[in-house]
Design a protein around this motif. Structure first.
Motif, PDB file in Angstrom:
ATOM      1  N   CYS B 114       0.808  -1.284  -0.075  1.00 16.84           N
ATOM      2  CA  CYS B 114       0.154  -0.047  -0.002  1.00 16.84           C
ATOM      3  C   CYS B 114       0.994   1.078  -0.200  1.00 16.84           C
ATOM      4  CB  CYS B 114      -1.126  -0.134   1.126  1.00 16.84           C
ATOM      5  SG  CYS B 114      -2.271  -1.029   1.025  1.00 16.84           S
ATOM      6  N   GLN B 115       1.844   1.070   0.816  1.00 16.26           N
ATOM      7  CA  GLN B 115       2.753   2.385   0.858  1.00 16.26           C
ATOM      8  C   GLN B 115       3.402   2.698  -0.477  1.00 16.26           C
ATOM      9  OE1 GLN B 115       5.489   1.473   4.219  1.00 16.26           O
ATOM     10  NE2 GLN B 115       4.035   2.314   5.650  1.00 16.26           N
ATOM     11  N   ILE B 116       3.842   1.521  -1.094  1.00 15.88           N
ATOM     12  CA  ILE B 116       4.327   1.774  -2.373  1.00 15.88           C
ATOM     13  C   ILE B 116       3.413   2.322  -3.478  1.00 15.88           C
ATOM     14  CG2 ILE B 116       5.498   0.301  -4.529  1.00 15.88           C
ATOM     15  CD1 ILE B 116       6.712  -1.398  -2.318  1.00 15.88           C
ATOM     16  N   ALA B 117       2.204   1.721  -3.392  1.00 17.95           N
ATOM     17  CA  ALA B 117       1.202   2.086  -4.403  1.00 17.95           C
ATOM     18  C   ALA B 117       0.739   3.552  -4.121  1.00 17.95           C
ATOM     19  CB  ALA B 117      -0.136   1.282  -3.931  1.00 17.95           C
ATOM     20  N   ASP B 118       0.865   4.001  -2.750  1.00 24.22           N
ATOM     21  CA  ASP B 118       0.563   5.322  -2.543  1.00 24.22           C
ATOM     22  C   ASP B 118       1.501   6.264  -3.132  1.00 24.22           C
ATOM     23  OD1 ASP B 118      -1.297   7.250  -1.236  1.00 24.22           O
ATOM     24  OD2 ASP B 118       0.646   7.426   0.063  1.00 24.22           O
ATOM     25  N   PHE B 123       3.174  10.326  -6.780  1.00 25.89           N
ATOM     26  CA  PHE B 123       4.308  11.128  -7.537  1.00 25.89           C
ATOM     27  C   PHE B 123       4.005  10.762  -8.780  1.00 25.89           C
ATOM     28  CE2 PHE B 123       5.669  11.026  -3.188  1.00 25.89           C
ATOM     29  CZ  PHE B 123       6.075  12.332  -2.858  1.00 25.89           C
ATOM     30  N   PHE B 124       3.432   9.752  -9.264  1.00 22.95           N
ATOM     31  CA  PHE B 124       3.262   9.362 -10.648  1.00 22.95           C
ATOM     32  C   PHE B 124       2.079   9.155 -11.191  1.00 22.95           C
ATOM     33  CE2 PHE B 124       4.616   5.988 -13.798  1.00 22.95           C
ATOM     34  CZ  PHE B 124       5.338   6.698 -14.768  1.00 22.95           C
ATOM     35  N   PHE B 142       7.405  15.147   0.639  1.00 24.63           N
ATOM     36  CA  PHE B 142       8.181  13.897   0.789  1.00 24.63           C
ATOM     37  C   PHE B 142       8.429  13.599   2.189  1.00 24.63           C
ATOM     38  CE2 PHE B 142      11.513  10.988   0.052  1.00 24.63           C
ATOM     39  CZ  PHE B 142      11.316  10.582  -1.381  1.00 24.63           C
ATOM     40  N   VAL B 143       8.952  14.594   2.966  1.00 29.27           N
ATOM     41  CA  VAL B 143       9.310  13.940   4.244  1.00 29.27           C
ATOM     42  C   VAL B 143       8.044  13.521   5.143  1.00 29.27           C
ATOM     43  CG1 VAL B 143       9.985  14.879   6.555  1.00 29.27           C
ATOM     44  CG2 VAL B 143      11.430  15.302   4.428  1.00 29.27           C
ATOM     45  N   SER B 144       6.905  14.261   4.818  1.00 29.17           N
ATOM     46  CA  SER B 144       5.640  14.011   5.505  1.00 29.17           C
ATOM     47  C   SER B 144       5.174  12.511   5.217  1.00 29.17           C
ATOM     48  CB  SER B 144       4.410  14.835   5.495  1.00 29.17           C
ATOM     49  OG  SER B 144       4.167  14.902   3.948  1.00 29.17           O
ATOM     50  N   LYS B 145       5.297  12.143   3.978  1.00 30.55           N
ATOM     51  CA  LYS B 145       5.081  10.995   3.583  1.00 30.55           C
ATOM     52  C   LYS B 145       6.133   9.991   4.118  1.00 30.55           C
ATOM     53  CE  LYS B 145       2.256  11.112  -0.608  1.00 30.55           C
ATOM     54  NZ  LYS B 145       1.085  10.385   0.024  1.00 30.55           N
ATOM     55  N   PHE B 146       7.311  10.260   4.036  1.00 25.89           N
ATOM     56  CA  PHE B 146       8.058   9.301   4.532  1.00 25.89           C
ATOM     57  C   PHE B 146       7.819   8.839   6.202  1.00 25.89           C
ATOM     58  CE2 PHE B 146      12.233  10.266   7.310  1.00 25.89           C
ATOM     59  CZ  PHE B 146      12.664   8.735   7.452  1.00 25.89           C
TER      60      PHE B 146
END
Lengths: 240, 291
Positions: B114-118, B123-124, B142-146
């Protein structure tokens, strides 16, 4: 007086092909401006650069005096040429999402407009037609209290009734403190609401002016001027 | 209206925080709720162990023989007999334990997917124009997602570690206090009974520290390569960046295998790799995403 949009000698290329080649223009506030041009003229690239999605190769883009960045993204409401709210999201979820991302999002206005169009919060985006999706997307982005609205081909591939709705929505949102920049091929439908037009060709401004002045100067409608300027002949446009 | 417009603007860090909360909410089922629910069987087993220990003390059972079952049925209650049966008769790895372990593995894999899909979607995907046009600087986004991915991953890793410890080991009531055993079989036989165990905090933090370091390392490489790509815009740089990303991820996964760390970890390490690739691929569409 400070212009809302100031673009100077903007250049951007993709794999050697120049999409924007020294584009320069400026826009004040309180205007509905048509960005007209043939396919590949650089309209979408220009809007994406202004929206902070694409970087520029050189030149300067200033929105309300600020270089493109997070700050200018807060001033711009960019409606892309494709649907961004896909999947199985409900309208209610999308409204909440917009509210969270954009502090200037007017939830009440969005809900009122959606209700007027007989959309319900429980309705899923996946179950909607292309025209309905276009309406919802436009309503949501136009419900922001942005200074600059960038509408990328909002009239493409929608039926006449939806076009009319889109034009009405643009007019209802437009005010003295903001500017709407619409990129379109469908000049005839929007001509009457445009205050100004920018015709772009080969990545730079080919013609810019107030619609009334252009009509008077050429003795034609904007649609006719557009057709003349971008008339296609075999092997390329006539003016090339 | 212009004043109102200006006053209404959220600053970048606040927006980043809101995005972080949104992402946490997005992963709450797989990253928080399910891992916590999956701890319940372990808690039940521990409660049973404590009750079993009380029965052992009450009747003076020699647990090394696991002979609670030999007690005279007249002496003990049906409830006590049931507990003895559960803990002395079951297999070494009963279906419940197997099921929970499988469920945990599944949840962790799903979380990573799910994290990869999100990341791809944000971004894509088609809605990247919306995500990236938000009034928030790209590093904050980016950092908030990280951080959201890290927090939920940490909770999942921690829960799975705690669950593992409580399935393999267990609490022991010695008549006055509770001790944590490193190992108790389901036949009521104890091992290393003198050894106390501290819920594997150290191992959880070790794993998580490596996870964080990897993210930050890749984040730095991503930032540098993004700058290089923007400057040169050549396919060669994209190819070099992809090779670096794959090599880096492989190196970490390999080093983890050498250290015999948790099996799910290599999967978690694929997130930055995929994200890195996604970022590179985005160059052709929305290159402003690269920090």
């Amino acid at each position: 007086m400070k212009e809302l949009v100031e673009i100077k000698d903007l250049k951007r290329s993709f794999a050697g092909k120049k999409a924007l080649d020294g584009m320069s223009f400026s826009l004040g506030t309180g205007k509905i401006v048509g960005l007209l041009g043939e396919n590949g003229a650089g309209k979408t690239t220009l809007m994406r650069v202004m929206a902070g999605l694409l970087t520029k190769d050189s030149g300067s883009v200033r929105i309300d005096g600020e270089e493109i960045g997070a700050k200018t993204n807060g001033l711009i409401s960019y409606v892309p040429d494709h649907f961004v709210f896909g999947g199985f999201r409900k309208i209610g979820t999308v409204v909440t999402y917009m509210k969270r991302i954009f502090s200037d999002f007017d939830e009440k206005k969005a809900e009122a407009l959606l209700e007027k169009l007989h959309f319900t919060k429980e309705q899923k985006m996946a179950s909607m037609s292309k025209g309905q999706k276009a309406q919802v997307q436009l309503v949501l982005f136009m419900s922001r209290k942005a200074k600059l609205f960038l509408l990328d081909e909002p009239l493409a591939a929608v039926d006449p009734a939806t076009r009319e709705f889109i034009i009405k929505t643009i007019l209802s949102t437009f005010g003295e403190d903001n500017t709407v920049l619409i990129s379109t091929h469908v000049v005839m439908d929007v001509e009457l609401i445009l205050d100004e037009v920018i015709m772009i060709k080969n990545g730079h401004v080919h013609l810019q002016g107030e619609t009334d002045e252009l009509r008077e100067k050429y003795g034609k409608t904007i649609n006719e001027i557009f057709k003349d300027e971008f008339r296609f002949v075999e092997g390329g446009s006539e003016n090339e | 209206m212009s004043d109102m417009v200006i006053n209404n603007r959220k600053n970048g860090s606040r927006l980043g925080l809101e995005r972080f909360i949104l992402d946490i909410k997005k992963y709450r089922l797989l990253g928080i709720i399910l891992p916590v629910i999956l701890l319940i069987p372990s808690v039940i087993i521990q409660v049973l162990w404590i009750r079993y220990d009380k029965i052992v003390i009450k009747y003076g059972i020699d647990t090394s023989l696991g002979n609670g079952r030999l007690l005279d049925p007249e002496k003990i209650t049906s409830g006590e007999r049931r507990i003895i049966r559960i803990l002395e008769y079951v297999l070494d790895e009963p279906p419940l334990v197997r099921g929970v372990l499988w469920a945990f593995t599944l949840v962790l894999i799903l979380l990573v997917v799910c994290q990869i899909a999100d990341m791809f979607k944000s971004f894509f995907g088609s809605n990247s124009a919306l995500v990236l046009a938000a009034p928030c600087s790209k590093p904050i986004l980016f950092v908030s997602k990280f951080l959201a991915a890290s927090v939920t991953s940490f909770i999942s890793i921690w829960c799975s570690q705690v669950q593992w410890v409580f399935i393999e080991g267990g609490l022991k009531w010695d008549g006055s206090s509770l001790n944590i055993m490193s190992f108790r079989t389901f036949r009521g036989i104890e091992s290393n009974s003198d050894l106390s165990l501290d819920l594997n905090w150290v191992s959880v933090l070790d794993i998580f520290a490596i996870f964080l370091l990897l993210w930050l390392g890749v984040f730095t490489i991503l930032a540098i390569s993004g700058k290089i790509q923007k400057a040169f815009k050549t396919p060669v740089m994209v190819a070099v960046a992809i090779v670096i990303a794959i090599a880096l991820s492989w190196a970490f996964v390999h080093s983890m295998e050498l250290q015999s760390e948790v099996n799910t970890l290599p999967l978690l390490f694929m997130i930055p790799c995929i994200l890195f690739l996604a970022d590179i691929l985005l160059i052709s569409k929305y290159d402003a995403v690269t920090v």
